[in-house]
Enzyme design. Structure first.
Site, PDB file in Angstrom:
ATOM      1  N   GLU A 170     -18.699  14.961  10.502  1.00 46.32           N
ATOM      2  CA  GLU A 170     -19.113  16.193  10.597  1.00 46.32           C
ATOM      3  C   GLU A 170     -18.519  17.073   9.334  1.00 46.32           C
ATOM      4  O   GLU A 170     -17.622  16.772   8.812  1.00 46.32           O
ATOM      5  CB  GLU A 170     -18.484  16.980  11.903  1.00 46.32           C
ATOM      6  CG  GLU A 170     -19.142  15.925  12.926  1.00 46.32           C
ATOM      7  CD  GLU A 170     -18.690  16.850  14.310  1.00 46.32           C
ATOM      8  OE1 GLU A 170     -18.122  17.764  14.395  1.00 46.32           O
ATOM      9  OE2 GLU A 170     -19.101  16.103  15.356  1.00 46.32           O
TER      10      GLU A 170
ATOM     11  N   GLY B 106     -14.046  14.167   8.937  1.00 47.53           N
ATOM     12  CA  GLY B 106     -14.445  13.097   8.201  1.00 47.53           C
ATOM     13  C   GLY B 106     -13.566  11.762   8.669  1.00 47.53           C
ATOM     14  O   GLY B 106     -13.650  11.099   9.610  1.00 47.53           O
TER      15      GLY B 106
ATOM     16  N   GLU C  15     -17.919   5.238   4.846  1.00 46.96           N
ATOM     17  CA  GLU C  15     -17.503   4.240   5.842  1.00 46.96           C
ATOM     18  C   GLU C  15     -16.098   3.854   5.983  1.00 46.96           C
ATOM     19  O   GLU C  15     -15.494   2.929   6.344  1.00 46.96           O
ATOM     20  CB  GLU C  15     -18.488   2.914   5.707  1.00 46.96           C
ATOM     21  CG  GLU C  15     -19.782   3.368   5.984  1.00 46.96           C
ATOM     22  CD  GLU C  15     -20.706   1.983   6.277  1.00 46.96           C
ATOM     23  OE1 GLU C  15     -20.347   1.252   6.938  1.00 46.96           O
ATOM     24  OE2 GLU C  15     -21.912   2.176   5.922  1.00 46.96           O
TER      25      GLU C  15
ATOM     26  N   ARG D 260     -22.399  -6.895 -29.858  1.00 44.31           N
ATOM     27  CA  ARG D 260     -21.824  -5.988 -30.434  1.00 44.31           C
ATOM     28  C   ARG D 260     -20.753  -6.287 -31.676  1.00 44.31           C
ATOM     29  O   ARG D 260     -20.030  -7.121 -31.386  1.00 44.31           O
ATOM     30  CB  ARG D 260     -21.130  -5.059 -29.501  1.00 44.31           C
ATOM     31  CG  ARG D 260     -20.639  -3.861 -30.400  1.00 44.31           C
ATOM     32  CD  ARG D 260     -21.378  -2.942 -30.918  1.00 44.31           C
ATOM     33  NE  ARG D 260     -20.638  -1.572 -31.849  1.00 44.31           N
ATOM     34  CZ  ARG D 260     -21.098  -0.688 -32.019  1.00 44.31           C
ATOM     35  NH1 ARG D 260     -22.333  -0.857 -32.131  1.00 44.31           N
ATOM     36  NH2 ARG D 260     -20.389   0.475 -32.728  1.00 44.31           N
TER      37      ARG D 260
ATOM     38  N   THR E  39     -12.411   5.855   4.023  1.00 47.78           N
ATOM     39  CA  THR E  39     -11.951   5.974   2.437  1.00 47.78           C
ATOM     40  C   THR E  39     -11.021   4.793   2.584  1.00 47.78           C
ATOM     41  O   THR E  39     -10.236   4.139   3.391  1.00 47.78           O
ATOM     42  CB  THR E  39     -11.137   7.328   2.300  1.00 47.78           C
ATOM     43  OG1 THR E  39     -10.032   7.503   3.446  1.00 47.78           O
ATOM     44  CG2 THR E  39     -12.045   8.806   2.724  1.00 47.78           C
TER      45      THR E  39
ATOM     46  N   GLY F 278     -20.048  -2.245   9.184  1.00 47.52           N
ATOM     47  CA  GLY F 278     -20.445  -1.499   8.294  1.00 47.52           C
ATOM     48  C   GLY F 278     -19.579  -1.615   6.950  1.00 47.52           C
ATOM     49  O   GLY F 278     -20.445  -1.723   5.904  1.00 47.52           O
TER      50      GLY F 278
HETATM   51  N1  CAA Z   1     -12.961  -1.854  17.411  1.00 48.23           N
HETATM   52  C1  CAA Z   1     -12.987  -1.350  18.674  1.00 48.23           C
HETATM   53  N2  CAA Z   1     -12.112  -0.343  19.278  1.00 48.23           N
HETATM   54  C2  CAA Z   1     -11.503   0.027  18.321  1.00 48.23           C
HETATM   55  C3  CAA Z   1     -11.290  -0.238  16.940  1.00 48.23           C
HETATM   56  C4  CAA Z   1     -12.382  -1.141  16.542  1.00 48.23           C
HETATM   57  N3  CAA Z   1     -12.335  -1.462  15.447  1.00 48.23           N
HETATM   58  N4  CAA Z   1     -10.605   0.872  16.427  1.00 48.23           N
HETATM   59  C5  CAA Z   1     -10.229   1.573  17.296  1.00 48.23           C
HETATM   60  N5  CAA Z   1     -10.704   1.278  18.368  1.00 48.23           N
HETATM   61  C6  CAA Z   1     -10.120   1.727  19.784  1.00 48.23           C
HETATM   62  C7  CAA Z   1      -8.668   1.725  20.056  1.00 48.23           C
HETATM   63  O1  CAA Z   1      -8.302   0.597  20.547  1.00 48.23           O
HETATM   64  C8  CAA Z   1      -8.610   2.948  20.832  1.00 48.23           C
HETATM   65  O2  CAA Z   1      -8.749   2.613  22.200  1.00 48.23           O
HETATM   66  P1  CAA Z   1      -7.984   3.347  23.359  1.00 48.23           P
HETATM   67  O3  CAA Z   1      -8.352   4.734  23.388  1.00 48.23           O
HETATM   68  O4  CAA Z   1      -8.576   2.421  24.671  1.00 48.23           O
HETATM   69  O5  CAA Z   1      -6.579   2.805  23.090  1.00 48.23           O
HETATM   70  C9  CAA Z   1      -9.372   4.079  20.514  1.00 48.23           C
HETATM   71  O6  CAA Z   1     -10.517   3.223  19.699  1.00 48.23           O
HETATM   72  C10 CAA Z   1      -8.954   5.324  19.378  1.00 48.23           C
HETATM   73  O7  CAA Z   1      -8.502   4.392  18.365  1.00 48.23           O
HETATM   74  P2  CAA Z   1      -7.309   4.828  17.373  1.00 48.23           P
HETATM   75  O8  CAA Z   1      -6.002   5.560  18.231  1.00 48.23           O
HETATM   76  O9  CAA Z   1      -6.790   3.883  16.395  1.00 48.23           O
HETATM   77  O10 CAA Z   1      -7.982   6.231  16.862  1.00 48.23           O
HETATM   78  P3  CAA Z   1      -7.611   7.072  15.615  1.00 48.23           P
HETATM   79  O11 CAA Z   1      -8.042   8.499  16.333  1.00 48.23           O
HETATM   80  O12 CAA Z   1      -6.265   6.984  15.619  1.00 48.23           O
HETATM   81  O13 CAA Z   1      -8.395   7.015  14.481  1.00 48.23           O
HETATM   82  C11 CAA Z   1      -9.096   5.987  12.453  1.00 48.23           C
HETATM   83  C12 CAA Z   1      -8.447   5.807  13.979  1.00 48.23           C
HETATM   84  C13 CAA Z   1      -9.038   4.487  11.848  1.00 48.23           C
HETATM   85  C14 CAA Z   1      -8.290   6.770  11.533  1.00 48.23           C
HETATM   86  C15 CAA Z   1     -10.473   6.349  12.676  1.00 48.23           C
HETATM   87  O14 CAA Z   1     -10.578   7.676  12.768  1.00 48.23           O
HETATM   88  C16 CAA Z   1     -11.259   6.055  11.624  1.00 48.23           C
HETATM   89  O15 CAA Z   1     -11.754   4.913  11.294  1.00 48.23           O
HETATM   90  N6  CAA Z   1     -11.715   7.060  10.672  1.00 48.23           N
HETATM   91  C17 CAA Z   1     -12.681   6.927   9.373  1.00 48.23           C
HETATM   92  C18 CAA Z   1     -13.793   7.254   9.695  1.00 48.23           C
HETATM   93  C19 CAA Z   1     -14.979   6.774   8.971  1.00 48.23           C
HETATM   94  O16 CAA Z   1     -14.895   5.655   8.625  1.00 48.23           O
HETATM   95  N7  CAA Z   1     -16.066   7.593   8.827  1.00 48.23           N
HETATM   96  C20 CAA Z   1     -17.086   7.025   7.965  1.00 48.23           C
HETATM   97  C21 CAA Z   1     -18.242   7.786   8.176  1.00 48.23           C
HETATM   98  S1  CAA Z   1     -19.862   6.826   8.559  1.00 48.23           S
HETATM   99  C22 CAA Z   1     -20.431   6.691   7.105  1.00 48.23           C
HETATM  100  O17 CAA Z   1     -19.776   6.997   6.140  1.00 48.23           O
HETATM  101  C23 CAA Z   1     -21.765   6.143   7.035  1.00 48.23           C
HETATM  102  C24 CAA Z   1     -22.914   6.582   6.025  1.00 48.23           C
HETATM  103  O18 CAA Z   1     -23.576   7.323   5.711  1.00 48.23           O
HETATM  104  C25 CAA Z   1     -22.941   5.464   4.972  1.00 48.23           C
END
Ligand code: CAA
Length: 380
Positions: free
Chosen positions: A127, A131, A364, A269, A366, A243
């Site tokens: 959003e 991010g 996906e 070259r 940083t 991803g």
């Molecule tokens: N698989 C399954 N569950 C997972 C997981 C995974 N890989 N990673 C975390 N979880 C679960 C955790 O176990 C936790 O569960 P509980 O609440 O039951 O304990 C829950 O998810 C929350 O996990 P965290 O406490 O680790 O979450 P967080 O808020 O601290 O965030 C983060 C972790 C790694 C920073 C995450 O926010 C993240 O990956 N951020 C990056 C987002 C991202 O990659 N965005 C890209 C956008 S998509 C894109 O770019 C697409 C495009 O257009 C090409």
């Protein structure tokens, strides 16, 4: 430990290479220059089964494995990084969560035609103000008496968003004190209240259109809820584990294109009495790039092999993406340097690879987020 590809994997690699060289490479510069969505290539990728590779045939997939998906994505991305990410979004960010969490109806009506490439899917997590810290999203959906949700908010940088028939939207659906719960919803552009902004103008991957989406009281019927209520964040995170393998593969392709061009140019070259390939300064750049590219490929294939085994691969995918994307930036930087001033012009296409490389360190997750994911596992 086996490093050899199976006959099927070799065949897929060769098919992807032939297709990408003949059909994609000749138009890649034009697609980039015009920022034109590659309609004809998307159709051809669909015919080859590249838009739903590692999914069972009964769900419209190609019945291949994730190692094959890496091989094909590298080949496609070597020719055109935009086509590579279109392929990756459809496979990893859309079909994969549909296969894992979809209802029978969703698998039949949405997954199967999307895996066949008759329609496209996108993934909406990011959003304007959320991010990397995905948990803090503002988009919210309120449960209605009939089991539908009323969705409000916006998502941005949604790759393939302007072209997709369905986008998985992650929204807050419950607040329990400080804790919030998210749910994944399948949203269609023909749902009332859903608006798409014009596609973004970008530094690279210009043909892979992305856009902002707005939701103003969009009624999402209950059949369009993906997975259990409140499980959206885990679905989002688990989907990104896959991803990131796709983006690592895209980085491999971009880097290989740049390195191959640098090698060809270095042999041709002339300077200081012979081809510049005779100069150690150039040889070192080629050698470092070759080592790093091959190391990144091994990390990426390892993550894919783990996914094929059904093993958790969060850290391994993050390692593959982190290393491959940063490698890609270094390799394209060196390749441009080998070309000198010619690399800076559009003549050799190096500047396209250099621009395309940069996004792999951002979307996906940083590089900074990849390090957090890796460290979390290492320190657990
Ligand atoms: N698989 C399954 N569950 C997972 C997981 C995974 N890989 N990673 C975390 N979880 C679960 C955790 O176990 C936790 O569960 P509980 O609440 O039951 O304990 C829950 O998810 C929350 O996990 P965290 O406490 O680790 O979450 P967080 O808020 O601290 O965030 C983060 C972790 C790694 C920073 C995450 O926010 C993240 O990956 N951020 C990056 C987002 C991202 O990659 N965005 C890209 C956008 S998509 C894109 O770019 C697409 C495009 O257009 C090409």
């Amino acid at each position: 430990m086996h490093f050899d590809l199976t006959e099927d994997q070799q065949l897929i690699k060769q098919t992807a290479r032939d297709f990408a060289t003949r059909q994609i490479e000749p138009v890649a510069a034009e697609l980039d220059k015009e920022a034109r969505w590659p309609t004809e290539i998307v159709s051809q990728m669909a015919e080859l089964g590249f838009l739903g590779m590692a999914f069972p045939p009964e769900h419209g997939g190609g019945g291949m494995d994730n190692v094959s998906y890496v091989l094909a994505t590298e080949e496609v991305s070597r020719a055109c990084a935009s086509c590579g990410v279109i392929m990756s979004v459809n496979n990893s960010l859309f079909c994969d969560p549909l296969l894992k969490h979809g209802t029978e109806w969703q698998k039949k009506e949405i997954l199967a035609p999307t895996a066949r490439g008759e329609m496209l899917g996108a993934y909406g997590l990011t959003e304007p103000a959320s991010g990397s810290d995905a948990h803090t999203m503002k988009t919210a959906a309120e449960l209605q008496g009939d089991g539908s949700y009323l969705l409000n908010g916006s998502k941005n940088f949604i790759t393939c968003g302007p072209e997709a028939e369905h986008t998985i939207i992650f929204a807050i659906t419950a607040r329990d004190g400080k804790r919030v719960r998210h749910t994944a919803l399948l949203v269609r552009p023909d749902m009332e209240g859903f608006t798409l902004a014009p596609h973004d103008e970008k530094l690279g991957i210009r043909a892979a259109h992305s856009c902002t989406m707005y939701f103003d009281n969009v009624k999402v019927p209950k059949e369009y809820v993906l997975g259990a209520d409140g499980k959206g964040f885990k679905i989002a995170m688990n989907t990104l584990d896959g991803g990131r393998i796709g983006i690592a593969s895209q980085a491999l392709g971009i880097a290989r294109a740049a390195l191959e061009k640098a090698i060809a140019y270095a042999k041709e070259r002339q300077a200081f009495g012979g081809p510049i390939a005779n100069l150690q300064a150039i040889q070192w750049m080629i050698a470092d790039s070759d080592v790093e590219l091959q190391a990144a490929r091994l990390l990426t294939l390892r993550a894919a092999a783990l996914k094929d085994k059904g093993a958790r691969h969060s850290a391994e995918s993050a390692m593959a993406k982190l290393y491959a994307s940063e490698m890609c930036t270094r390799v394209t930087h060196r390749a441009l340097q080998v070309h000198g001033g010619y690399g800076y012009t559009t003549e050799y296409g190096l500047e396209r690879h250099y621009r395309d490389a940069r996004i792999t360190e951002i979307y996906e997750g940083t590089s900074e987020i990849m390090r957090i994911v890796i460290a979390k596992t290492a320190l657990s």
